[in-house]
Design a protein around this motif. Structure first.
Motif, PDB file in Angstrom:
ATOM      1  N   LEU A  78       0.712  -1.356   0.067  1.00 21.69           N
ATOM      2  CA  LEU A  78      -0.037   0.000   0.164  1.00 21.69           C
ATOM      3  C   LEU A  78       1.000   1.241   0.135  1.00 21.69           C
ATOM      4  O   LEU A  78       0.562   2.138  -0.891  1.00 21.69           O
ATOM      5  CB  LEU A  78      -0.980   0.092   1.201  1.00 21.69           C
ATOM      6  CG  LEU A  78      -2.022  -1.011   1.168  1.00 21.69           C
ATOM      7  CD1 LEU A  78      -2.795  -1.003   2.585  1.00 21.69           C
ATOM      8  CD2 LEU A  78      -3.091  -0.785   0.364  1.00 21.69           C
ATOM      9  N   VAL A  79       1.725   1.160   0.991  1.00 22.46           N
ATOM     10  CA  VAL A  79       2.657   2.468   0.952  1.00 22.46           C
ATOM     11  C   VAL A  79       3.579   2.823  -0.360  1.00 22.46           C
ATOM     12  O   VAL A  79       3.518   3.781  -0.882  1.00 22.46           O
ATOM     13  CB  VAL A  79       3.799   2.307   2.145  1.00 22.46           C
ATOM     14  CG1 VAL A  79       4.768   3.239   2.035  1.00 22.46           C
ATOM     15  CG2 VAL A  79       3.030   2.503   3.544  1.00 22.46           C
ATOM     16  N   VAL A  80       3.939   1.564  -1.011  1.00 17.15           N
ATOM     17  CA  VAL A  80       4.695   1.572  -2.255  1.00 17.15           C
ATOM     18  C   VAL A  80       3.586   2.197  -3.384  1.00 17.15           C
ATOM     19  O   VAL A  80       4.180   3.153  -4.217  1.00 17.15           O
ATOM     20  CB  VAL A  80       5.331   0.423  -2.521  1.00 17.15           C
ATOM     21  CG1 VAL A  80       6.107   0.488  -3.946  1.00 17.15           C
ATOM     22  CG2 VAL A  80       6.555  -0.063  -1.631  1.00 17.15           C
ATOM     23  N   TRP A 138       2.494  15.825   6.462  1.00 16.66           N
ATOM     24  CA  TRP A 138       3.219  14.836   5.684  1.00 16.66           C
ATOM     25  C   TRP A 138       3.023  15.535   3.974  1.00 16.66           C
ATOM     26  O   TRP A 138       4.073  15.331   3.520  1.00 16.66           O
ATOM     27  CB  TRP A 138       2.463  13.520   5.712  1.00 16.66           C
ATOM     28  CG  TRP A 138       2.847  13.026   6.862  1.00 16.66           C
ATOM     29  CD1 TRP A 138       2.000  12.554   8.059  1.00 16.66           C
ATOM     30  CD2 TRP A 138       4.475  12.666   7.328  1.00 16.66           C
ATOM     31  NE1 TRP A 138       3.017  12.010   9.068  1.00 16.66           N
ATOM     32  CE2 TRP A 138       4.312  12.135   8.674  1.00 16.66           C
ATOM     33  CE3 TRP A 138       5.480  12.353   6.614  1.00 16.66           C
ATOM     34  CZ2 TRP A 138       5.400  11.577   9.349  1.00 16.66           C
ATOM     35  CZ3 TRP A 138       6.536  12.062   7.280  1.00 16.66           C
ATOM     36  CH2 TRP A 138       6.396  11.615   8.381  1.00 16.66           C
ATOM     37  N   PHE A 139       2.207  16.166   3.916  1.00 17.34           N
ATOM     38  CA  PHE A 139       2.305  17.017   2.406  1.00 17.34           C
ATOM     39  C   PHE A 139       3.661  17.929   2.593  1.00 17.34           C
ATOM     40  O   PHE A 139       4.447  18.023   1.509  1.00 17.34           O
ATOM     41  CB  PHE A 139       1.155  17.940   1.943  1.00 17.34           C
ATOM     42  CG  PHE A 139       1.200  18.317   0.526  1.00 17.34           C
ATOM     43  CD1 PHE A 139       0.868  17.669  -0.727  1.00 17.34           C
ATOM     44  CD2 PHE A 139       1.604  19.736   0.605  1.00 17.34           C
ATOM     45  CE1 PHE A 139       0.767  18.172  -1.571  1.00 17.34           C
ATOM     46  CE2 PHE A 139       1.767  20.174  -0.843  1.00 17.34           C
ATOM     47  CZ  PHE A 139       1.348  19.556  -1.738  1.00 17.34           C
ATOM     48  N   LEU A 140       3.840  18.614   3.715  1.00 13.90           N
ATOM     49  CA  LEU A 140       4.741  19.508   3.790  1.00 13.90           C
ATOM     50  C   LEU A 140       6.046  18.848   3.550  1.00 13.90           C
ATOM     51  O   LEU A 140       7.122  19.011   3.064  1.00 13.90           O
ATOM     52  CB  LEU A 140       4.846  20.325   5.057  1.00 13.90           C
ATOM     53  CG  LEU A 140       4.002  21.544   5.219  1.00 13.90           C
ATOM     54  CD1 LEU A 140       4.021  22.008   6.421  1.00 13.90           C
ATOM     55  CD2 LEU A 140       4.522  22.624   4.247  1.00 13.90           C
ATOM     56  N   ILE A 141       6.348  17.686   4.233  1.00 15.34           N
ATOM     57  CA  ILE A 141       7.400  16.708   4.241  1.00 15.34           C
ATOM     58  C   ILE A 141       7.657  16.173   3.007  1.00 15.34           C
ATOM     59  O   ILE A 141       8.815  16.105   2.485  1.00 15.34           O
ATOM     60  CB  ILE A 141       7.313  15.636   5.292  1.00 15.34           C
ATOM     61  CG1 ILE A 141       7.102  16.321   6.723  1.00 15.34           C
ATOM     62  CG2 ILE A 141       8.441  14.754   5.461  1.00 15.34           C
ATOM     63  CD1 ILE A 141       8.487  17.258   7.161  1.00 15.34           C
ATOM     64  N   GLY A 142       6.546  15.657   2.297  1.00 16.58           N
ATOM     65  CA  GLY A 142       6.883  14.666   1.255  1.00 16.58           C
ATOM     66  C   GLY A 142       6.158  15.022  -0.146  1.00 16.58           C
ATOM     67  O   GLY A 142       5.984  14.241  -0.974  1.00 16.58           O
ATOM     68  N   GLY A 169       3.976  12.207  -0.031  1.00 13.79           N
ATOM     69  CA  GLY A 169       3.911  12.112   1.485  1.00 13.79           C
ATOM     70  C   GLY A 169       2.550  12.032   2.054  1.00 13.79           C
ATOM     71  O   GLY A 169       1.903  11.187   2.709  1.00 13.79           O
ATOM     72  N   ILE A 170       1.529  12.754   1.327  1.00 11.33           N
ATOM     73  CA  ILE A 170       0.199  12.739   1.990  1.00 11.33           C
ATOM     74  C   ILE A 170      -0.606  11.385   1.630  1.00 11.33           C
ATOM     75  O   ILE A 170      -1.615  11.080   2.292  1.00 11.33           O
ATOM     76  CB  ILE A 170      -0.489  14.228   1.366  1.00 11.33           C
ATOM     77  CG1 ILE A 170      -1.962  14.188   2.040  1.00 11.33           C
ATOM     78  CG2 ILE A 170      -0.876  14.021   0.015  1.00 11.33           C
ATOM     79  CD1 ILE A 170      -2.695  15.689   1.700  1.00 11.33           C
ATOM     80  N   LEU A 171      -0.419  10.871   0.165  1.00 14.10           N
ATOM     81  CA  LEU A 171      -0.973   9.750   0.044  1.00 14.10           C
ATOM     82  C   LEU A 171      -0.434   8.529   0.814  1.00 14.10           C
ATOM     83  O   LEU A 171      -1.543   7.863   1.086  1.00 14.10           O
ATOM     84  CB  LEU A 171      -0.715   9.605  -1.573  1.00 14.10           C
ATOM     85  CG  LEU A 171      -1.650  10.263  -2.431  1.00 14.10           C
ATOM     86  CD1 LEU A 171      -0.916  10.193  -3.918  1.00 14.10           C
ATOM     87  CD2 LEU A 171      -2.960   9.575  -2.776  1.00 14.10           C
ATOM     88  N   ILE A 172       0.976   8.797   1.032  1.00 13.42           N
ATOM     89  CA  ILE A 172       1.192   7.557   2.097  1.00 13.42           C
ATOM     90  C   ILE A 172       0.370   7.487   3.403  1.00 13.42           C
ATOM     91  O   ILE A 172       0.029   6.620   3.948  1.00 13.42           O
ATOM     92  CB  ILE A 172       2.644   7.671   2.182  1.00 13.42           C
ATOM     93  CG1 ILE A 172       3.462   7.133   0.792  1.00 13.42           C
ATOM     94  CG2 ILE A 172       3.355   6.705   3.096  1.00 13.42           C
ATOM     95  CD1 ILE A 172       4.949   7.262   0.753  1.00 13.42           C
ATOM     96  N   TYR A 173       0.587   8.693   3.897  1.00 14.41           N
ATOM     97  CA  TYR A 173      -0.124   8.854   5.189  1.00 14.41           C
ATOM     98  C   TYR A 173      -1.451   8.376   5.112  1.00 14.41           C
ATOM     99  O   TYR A 173      -2.119   7.728   6.062  1.00 14.41           O
ATOM    100  CB  TYR A 173      -0.157  10.408   5.772  1.00 14.41           C
ATOM    101  CG  TYR A 173      -0.862  10.335   6.846  1.00 14.41           C
ATOM    102  CD1 TYR A 173      -0.395  10.330   8.208  1.00 14.41           C
ATOM    103  CD2 TYR A 173      -2.350  11.084   6.706  1.00 14.41           C
ATOM    104  CE1 TYR A 173      -1.196  10.217   9.059  1.00 14.41           C
ATOM    105  CE2 TYR A 173      -3.211  11.128   7.937  1.00 14.41           C
ATOM    106  CZ  TYR A 173      -2.684  10.754   9.313  1.00 14.41           C
ATOM    107  OH  TYR A 173      -3.314  10.876  10.259  1.00 14.41           O
TER     108      TYR A 173
END
Length: 306
Positions: A62-64, A154-158, A162-166
């Motif tokens: 899921l994360v990948v 997590w959007f700010l980070i990635g 990032g936001i989709l993974i979160y």
């Protein structure tokens, strides 16, 4: 355009548009697609032996997949990033649903129960007006963290990855991250990863609520109350809101027909609650959102200039 300013535009778009019914009545929401993916993996992989290892494999897939999807979409430009992030934020939808609980309670206890049942997992079929109001405020506080501040963080980070993974981890946790016979092992990785991803955002949310609710003088008590919560993260926004409104939150409640004797958060706070308390909590969350937006714009402008 900087990631921070892209996020600021997304937050503004979400606050204005929310979840347009005309769109999501025709297309599946990304959260629905994520839920279908989690369900499919649960059906196919949640079998003995090595159930926990299969759960780790499921959350890895899921994360990948979420990260690759985010990277692909980000190549389409800043406008796609703004729209994508706005879709994955849930501020307007959250405050509208919680405000509906206050509106329902003003009509009758039954209407309040029906409204709050749409946003909480506990049994509210026999809830008193106090319990309905408490459930609404708790849901508002917790979901402001994992539905708004955490995705924004997590959007700010990635960026979009990032936001989709979160969001996919958070969706997985909400579906399989429970200590039930079926999911205690298979959902272990999803639950632990969700705890990790929410660790910083939950404390940021607590700080924002404390600032907006003029409760920073009670920070030591907020920290102590947060430790009473069964979740390592959800207690922070809840404890901050309890102190900001001087009310008691959490406490005993029914899940799936079974009463759970949970600790009170701010146990000395007022326990008689009503629609006005929900309205006050909504105002504090809007102020908290405004503080977050201002901070993000400030950071974005600084990065853009320098």
């Amino acid at each position: 355009m900087t990631t921070a300013l892209t996020l600021a535009l997304a937050m503004a778009l979400d606050a204005m548009a929310g979840e347009p019914k005309w769109l999501w009545s025709r297309l599946p929401h990304p959260a629905v697609l994520m839920g279908r993916a989690v369900s499919a993996l649960d059906t196919r992989l949640n079998t003995a032996p090595a159930t926990r290892a299969k759960g780790v494999a499921a959350i890895t897939v899921l994360v990948v997949a979420a990260g690759v999807t985010g990277l692909a979409l980000a190549q389409l430009g800043w406008l796609v990033e703004v729209i994508g992030a706005a879709i994955l934020l849930a501020h307007r939808s959250l405050v509208d649903h919680v405000a509906a609980v206050a509106h329902g309670l003003r009509q009758s206890t039954g209407e309040g129960r029906r409204a709050v049942a749409m946003i909480v997992g506990r049994d509210v079929s026999t809830a008193t007006p106090d319990q309905v109001a408490r459930a609404g405020i708790e849901s508002l506080s917790e979901n402001f963290s994992d539905g708004v501040i955490a995705p924004a963080f997590w959007f700010l980070i990635g960026g979009l990855p990032g936001i989709l993974i979160y969001k996919v981890v958070n969706t997985a946790d909400s579906m399989i991250g429970y200590l039930t016979p079926r999911h205690a092992e298979f959902g272990w990785a999803a639950a632990r990863l969700d705890d990790l991803l929410n660790w910083v955002p939950a404390r940021l949310t607590g700080g924002l609520i404390a600032l907006a609710g003029e409760a920073t003088a009670h920070w030591a008590a907020i920290r102590a109350d947060a430790a009473l919560h069964r979740s390592p993260n959800a207690g922070w926004p809840e404890a901050a809101m309890a102190r900001a409104l001087n009310i008691a939150l959490a406490g005993p409640r029914s899940y799936h027909g079974r009463m759970e004797d949970l600790a009170w958060v701010n146990p000395d706070g007022r326990r008689t609650l009503g629609p006005a308390d929900i309205d006050a909590a909504v105002r504090i969350v809007w102020k908290s959102w405004g503080l977050a937006l201002a901070a993000i714009i400030f950071v974005g402008v600084l990065i853009w200039i320098f």
